[in-house]
Design a protein around this motif. Structure first.
Motif, PDB file in Angstrom:
ATOM      1  N   TYR A 222      80.064  31.419 -44.125  1.00 53.99           N
ATOM      2  CA  TYR A 222      79.437  31.893 -42.925  1.00 53.99           C
ATOM      3  C   TYR A 222      77.822  32.097 -43.037  1.00 53.99           C
ATOM      4  CZ  TYR A 222      84.028  31.976 -40.666  1.00 53.99           C
ATOM      5  OH  TYR A 222      85.339  31.786 -40.410  1.00 53.99           O
ATOM      6  N   THR A 223      77.182  31.720 -42.004  1.00 53.72           N
ATOM      7  CA  THR A 223      75.842  32.322 -41.860  1.00 53.72           C
ATOM      8  C   THR A 223      75.913  33.652 -41.272  1.00 53.72           C
ATOM      9  OG1 THR A 223      74.772  30.155 -41.576  1.00 53.72           O
ATOM     10  CG2 THR A 223      73.793  31.930 -40.289  1.00 53.72           C
ATOM     11  N   ILE A 224      74.839  34.494 -41.795  1.00 51.61           N
ATOM     12  CA  ILE A 224      74.773  35.935 -41.253  1.00 51.61           C
ATOM     13  C   ILE A 224      73.456  36.040 -40.601  1.00 51.61           C
ATOM     14  CG2 ILE A 224      74.896  38.235 -41.759  1.00 51.61           C
ATOM     15  CD1 ILE A 224      77.674  36.977 -41.950  1.00 51.61           C
ATOM     16  N   GLY A 225      73.624  36.703 -39.333  1.00 56.28           N
ATOM     17  CA  GLY A 225      72.312  36.938 -38.828  1.00 56.28           C
ATOM     18  C   GLY A 225      72.205  38.505 -38.504  1.00 56.28           C
ATOM     19  N   TRP A 226      70.965  38.996 -38.494  1.00 53.46           N
ATOM     20  CA  TRP A 226      70.685  40.409 -38.217  1.00 53.46           C
ATOM     21  C   TRP A 226      69.918  40.341 -36.629  1.00 53.46           C
ATOM     22  CZ3 TRP A 226      72.362  45.241 -39.822  1.00 53.46           C
ATOM     23  CH2 TRP A 226      72.658  45.029 -41.225  1.00 53.46           C
ATOM     24  N   PHE A 227      70.180  41.290 -35.961  1.00 48.37           N
ATOM     25  CA  PHE A 227      69.715  41.266 -34.496  1.00 48.37           C
ATOM     26  C   PHE A 227      69.434  42.677 -34.321  1.00 48.37           C
ATOM     27  CE2 PHE A 227      70.684  37.015 -33.305  1.00 48.37           C
ATOM     28  CZ  PHE A 227      71.921  36.489 -34.029  1.00 48.37           C
TER      29      PHE A 227
ATOM     30  N   CYS B  18      67.992  35.747 -40.670  1.00 46.44           N
ATOM     31  CA  CYS B  18      69.574  35.092 -41.049  1.00 46.44           C
ATOM     32  C   CYS B  18      69.357  34.377 -42.209  1.00 46.44           C
ATOM     33  CB  CYS B  18      69.765  34.273 -39.829  1.00 46.44           C
ATOM     34  SG  CYS B  18      68.679  32.907 -39.322  1.00 46.44           S
ATOM     35  N   ILE B  19      70.490  34.175 -42.927  1.00 45.20           N
ATOM     36  CA  ILE B  19      70.746  33.727 -43.853  1.00 45.20           C
ATOM     37  C   ILE B  19      71.740  32.636 -43.887  1.00 45.20           C
ATOM     38  CG2 ILE B  19      72.209  35.279 -44.876  1.00 45.20           C
ATOM     39  CD1 ILE B  19      70.550  35.006 -47.582  1.00 45.20           C
ATOM     40  N   SER B  20      71.384  31.451 -44.341  1.00 52.12           N
ATOM     41  CA  SER B  20      72.410  30.231 -44.074  1.00 52.12           C
ATOM     42  C   SER B  20      73.399  30.149 -45.099  1.00 52.12           C
ATOM     43  CB  SER B  20      71.451  28.909 -44.139  1.00 52.12           C
ATOM     44  OG  SER B  20      72.348  27.708 -43.764  1.00 52.12           O
ATOM     45  N   VAL B  21      74.559  29.677 -44.484  1.00 51.72           N
ATOM     46  CA  VAL B  21      75.755  29.420 -45.287  1.00 51.72           C
ATOM     47  C   VAL B  21      75.594  28.240 -46.078  1.00 51.72           C
ATOM     48  CG1 VAL B  21      76.547  27.894 -43.400  1.00 51.72           C
ATOM     49  CG2 VAL B  21      78.179  29.127 -45.196  1.00 51.72           C
TER      50      VAL B  21
END
Length: 123
Positions: free
Chosen positions: A32-37, A50-53
């Motif tokens: 999974y890609t994880i994003g911070w918001f 974000c950091i890509s899967v």
């Protein structure tokens, strides 16, 4: 069941640093890609990193480039957001979220969200 739990928020003086953690469970992080918001009072939720899967590529909103750094530890199922040179404008509730798509900073792309952690930058 998918769970994301943010931690590491708090009160910090301008110029200070914090490291946020996003611990995930219920799925393997490396798929999974994880994003911070973040969301400040009265403002819309904003994608900040974000950091890509697939290739581990990252992206940042312009306002945090050079100050924030995202990283992931697949063995610990945790994603980190190192925040340096914090400014009062960084004050917000910070969320992590996950998507099967590549790294984008659009909140609507993300499916599962944590409960958020408060970051307050003030003297």
């Amino acid at each position: 069941q998918v769970h994301l739990v943010e931690s590491g928020g708090g009160l910090v003086q301008p110029g200070g640093s914090l490291r946020l953690s996003c611990a995930v469970s219920g799925f393997a992080l490396d798929y999974y890609t994880i994003g911070w918001f973040r969301q400040a009072p009265g403002k819309e939720r904003e994608g900040i990193s974000c950091i890509s899967v697939d290739d581990g590529s990252t992206d940042y909103v312009d306002s945090v480039k050079g100050r924030f750094a995202i990283s992931r530890d697949n063995d610990r199922n945790t994603v980190y957001l190192q925040m340096n040179s914090l400014e009062p404008g960084d004050t917000a509730v910070y969320y992590c979220a996950t998507t099967r798509w590549s790294c984008v900073l659009t909140p609507s792309t993300y499916n599962y969200w944590g409960q958020g952690t408060q970051v307050t930058v003030s003297s």
